[in-house]
Design an enzyme around this catalytic site. Structure first.
Site, mmCIF file in Angstrom:
data_model
loop_
_atom_site.group_PDB
_atom_site.id
_atom_site.type_symbol
_atom_site.label_atom_id
_atom_site.label_comp_id
_atom_site.label_asym_id
_atom_site.label_seq_id
_atom_site.Cartn_x
_atom_site.Cartn_y
_atom_site.Cartn_z
ATOM 1 N N CYS A 82 0.835 -1.192 0.000
ATOM 2 C CA CYS A 82 0.000 0.000 0.000
ATOM 3 C C CYS A 82 0.879 1.254 0.000
ATOM 4 C CB CYS A 82 -0.883 -0.031 1.246
ATOM 5 S SG CYS A 82 -2.154 1.217 1.296
ATOM 6 N N HIS A 83 0.507 2.219 -0.837
ATOM 7 C CA HIS A 83 1.248 3.479 -0.886
ATOM 8 C C HIS A 83 0.946 4.332 0.345
ATOM 9 C CE1 HIS A 83 1.186 2.437 -5.185
ATOM 10 N NE2 HIS A 83 2.327 3.100 -5.239
ATOM 11 N N ASP A 132 -10.136 -5.462 22.539
ATOM 12 C CA ASP A 132 -9.140 -5.323 23.597
ATOM 13 C C ASP A 132 -9.737 -4.701 24.854
ATOM 14 O OD1 ASP A 132 -6.414 -5.356 24.689
ATOM 15 O OD2 ASP A 132 -6.551 -3.177 24.499
#
Length: 166
Positions: A82-83, A132
């Site tokens: 991914c850029h 979490d």
């Protein structure tokens, strides 16, 4: 005789069998937006802790919202090809609904490549933070139905997912 439909499609992220980052140098920067959603399904114990405000770690929805915003900006660190792009805006909605916690992220940029992965990453990171924050109440929490809802801009044009029941 073979036609274009018989040709093997060009793999954009592989060349000569090796992974590569697509070169977007020549592409114009354009305004792009993507919206993604996901769900965190809560067992009764986790939902009760959330609704009662008795979760020992604090407010999972606020933490998830902040984590999702941060995640949208760190996508290129997590998604290998991914850029890195400038996230020029991001909105995260984290709401408790009958089905569970619904997370919707809208991310905007002006860049030569899309912003779908940033929206999907924002949703995923937010969902992981809900887990979490509530895992002490129940380990049976499920993250599900992460998907792209819409995108605008770019060569492939606009996209809108079919609506389905939540």
């Amino acid at each position: 005789m073979t036609g274009p439909e018989d040709a093997t499609p060009e793999l954009t992220h592989f060349r000569d069998g090796q992974p590569r980052m697509v070169d977007v140098t020549g592409k114009a920067a354009t305004a792009r937006t993507a919206t993604a959603e996901g769900w965190v399904l809560l067992p009764p114990q986790a939902r009760a802790a959330l609704e009662a405000g008795t979760n020992p770690k604090g407010d999972p929805l606020t933490v998830a919202r902040l984590a999702g915003l941060a995640g949208s900006k760190r996508t290129a660190d997590l998604i290998t090809l991914c850029h890195p792009i400038p996230v020029t805006g991001a909105d995260l909605q984290v709401t408790l609904e009958e089905r569970g916690v619904r997370i919707v992220a809208t991310v905007r940029t002006t860049a030569p490549t899309g912003v779908e992965m940033e929206a999907l990453t924002a949703v995923s990171v937010a969902a992981l933070n809900v887990y979490d924050m509530l895992k002490a109440a129940s380990k049976a929490i499920r993250i599900t139905d992460v998907r792209l809802l819409s995108k605008t801009g770019g060569k492939s044009g606009d996209y809108r997912a079919e609506l389905r029941g939540g």
